[in-house]
Write an enzyme that holds these catalytic residues in place. Structure first.
Site, short mmCIF file in Angstrom:
data_model
loop_
_atom_site.label_atom_id
_atom_site.label_comp_id
_atom_site.label_asym_id
_atom_site.label_seq_id
_atom_site.Cartn_x
_atom_site.Cartn_y
_atom_site.Cartn_z
N GLU A 239 -18.75 6.03 -12.56
CA GLU A 239 -17.48 6.57 -13.03
C GLU A 239 -16.71 7.22 -11.88
OE1 GLU A 239 -16.78 8.57 -16.93
OE2 GLU A 239 -16.50 10.36 -15.69
N ARG A 265 15.48 9.13 5.66
CA ARG A 265 16.23 10.33 5.27
C ARG A 265 16.71 11.07 6.52
NH1 ARG A 265 19.43 13.39 1.95
NH2 ARG A 265 18.71 15.54 1.78
#
Length: 376
Positions: A239, A265
Site C-alpha cells: 500500500e 513569469r
C-alpha cells in the site's frame, strides 16, 4: 527502477488524460466519486498489472506496477481518483492472490482485475487507528461460519465498494489474534455509512462500516485463523509503495509546472526563476522529488526480491509524504496569489498532500517503528 526503465507500464494511463482530467475542480468541490472516470482506468489495464494471467491479470512485477501508478499520478490531476485506484489494486486483490483459496481467487479476482467490482479493506476502528494489535471487531466461530460484530472507520472506497476485506479479532490481543475475511457489500448485517466530508482527496470517498451479526462461511477467510497480522504486513508494505508511487508522479508534474511558471513569469524585468530565493525553492523541490524516487524504487526492489524491508518502507512513507507536502507548499508560494486560487489547482494539491502523513500509519508511528527496529 525508474519510470524510464519501464515505459510500457509508466504510460498506460497517458492516453486517457483528457477523460481523467475533465472537470477536476468541479468534482473536488462536489466531493463525489467520479464513476465515469473509473471506466478509462478499466480500459487502460491498470488494475490488471500485478495479477496472474489466469485471473485476467498482466503478470507484471511490483516495481512495474509502481511505475504505472507513478505514470497515473503524472497524468491525472484527480488525486482522489488516483488514491482510489491504488486502493483498488492493493486492498483486496493483492492479499486475495497471495493468501486466498483457489475458490476465492477464481470467484473474485477476475472481477477485481477488470475493475468491475470496486474494493476496500477495513482496518481502522473508531478507537484504534495505528493501534492494530488492539482491534476490537470480533469474529466468533459458529460451526461452518463466523459471526462478526464491530465497527470500522475512515474506510477508503467504502461508499462505492462492492467487496470488502475485513480485519477482525478471532483470538487474544496481539499479532496472532487477527484474521481476515472477504465480504460482499450486500451481506446481511454489513452496513456502509454515509460518505464523510474530507479536506482533501475529496473524490476518494470514505465512510464507516458497521458489522452486526454478520455471518460469513469459513471459506471466506484468507489464510489460516490468526494470520491476519501477517496478511496486513504484506498488504501495508505494498500500500505504501503503490499509493506513494502515485504521489511521486504528482510531484513530478508539479515540479514541471513550477519550472515552466518560473521561467515565463516576469517581474522587475526578468523571469522570477532568476531570483535566488525562488530558484532555491525549486532546487529543493527537485531534491525532494529525486530523493522520493530513490527511496520508493530501492525499497520496492527489496520487497520484490523478498528481502526484509520493514525499516525501508517506514522511511519511504515518511520521505515521500513529507516531500509531497513540501513541494506543494513551495508551489503555492512560487505561484503567489495564483497558487492560492482554487481554479489553478495548486491549493488542491496541498490539501491532497496533507493526508499522506496520516494514512497507512501516521508518520509519528513510522518513526516509532524505525526507532524500535534500531533497538531504541
Amino acid at each position: 527502477m525508474s519510470a524510464e526503465k519501464a515505459p510500457d507500464t509508466y504510460g498506460i494511463t497517458a492516453p486517457y488524460g483528457d477523460e481523467l482530467n475533465d472537470d477536476v475542480t468541479r468534482w473536488d468541490r462536489a466531493g463525489e466519486f467520479p464513476h465515469d472516470k473509473w471506466k478509462p482506468l478499466q480500459r487502460s489495464g491498470l488494475f490488471t498489472l500485478p495479477f496472474a494471467p489466469e485471473y485476467g491479470g498482466a503478470g507484471r512485477t511490483l516495481t512495474e506496477t509502481m511505475a504505472a501508478l507513478e505514470g497515473l499520478g503524472h497524468t491525472s490531476r484527480d488525486a482522489g481518483l488516483n488514491f482510489s485506484a491504488s486502493t483498488q489494486i492493493v486492498s483486496v486483490g493483492i492479499p486475495l492472490q497471495a493468501f486466498g483459496s483457489e475458490d476465492l481467487r477464481g470467484r473474485y479476482l477476475p472481477r477485481v482485475t477488470s475493475g468491475e467490482v470496486i474494493t476496500a479493506h477495513a482496518i481502522t476502528e473508531p478507537g484504534h487507528g495505528s493501534d492494530v494489535m488492539n482491534i476490537r471487531t470480533t469474529a466468533v466461530r459458529d460451526g461452518d461460519e463466523y459471526v462478526l460484530n464491530g465497527g470500522k472507520m475512515f474506510i477508503t472506497n467504502a461508499p462505492v465498494a462492492g467487496l470488502f476485506l475485513l480485519y477482525v479479532r478471532t483470538g487474544k490481543p496481539g499479532a496472532f489474534g487477527l484474521s481476515t475475511f472477504l465480504a460482499e457489500r450486500d451481506t446481511p448485517g454489513l452496513t456502509v455509512g454515509e460518505p464523510l466530508e474530507t479536506m482533501g482527496l475529496r473524490t476518494s470517498p470514505i465512510s464507516e462500516v458497521t458489522l452486526e451479526d454478520v455471518r460469513l462461511p469459513v471459506g471466506n477467510r484468507l489464510g489460516s485463523e490468526g494470520a491476519g497480522f501477517l496478511i496486513m504486513d504484506y498488504v501495508m508494505k505494498r500500500e505504501v509503495l503503490f499509493s506513494f508511487a502515485v504521489n511521486l508522479g504528482e510531484m513530478t508534474h508539479r515540479l514541471k509546472r513550477v519550472v515552466e511558471h518560473a521561467t515565463t513569469r516576469q517581474q522587475f524585468g526578468s523571469a522570477i526563476g532568476k531570483n535566488q530565493a525562488v530558484a532555491h525553492k525549486i532546487a529543493d523541490m527537485r531534491i525532494a522529488v529525486e530523493t522520493a524516487r530513490k527511496w520508493l524504487y530501492d525499497t520496492g526492489l527489496k520487497v520484490e526480491q523478498g528481502k526484509d524491508a520493514s525499516l525501508d518502507v517506514a522511511a519511504t512513507k515518511i520521505v515521500v509524504s513529507e516531500a509531497n507536502q513540501l513541494t506543494a507548499q513551495h508551489a503555492i508560494q512560487i505561484f503567489g496569489a495564483r497558487g492560492y486560487l482554487t481554479d489553478t489547482g495548486i491549493e488542491r494539491e496541498l490539501r491532497n498532500a496533507t493526508a499522506g502523513s496520516i494514512y497507512s500509519g501516521t508518520n509519528e508511528i513510522q518513526r516509532n517503528c524505525i526507532a524500535a527496529l534500531m533497538g531504541l
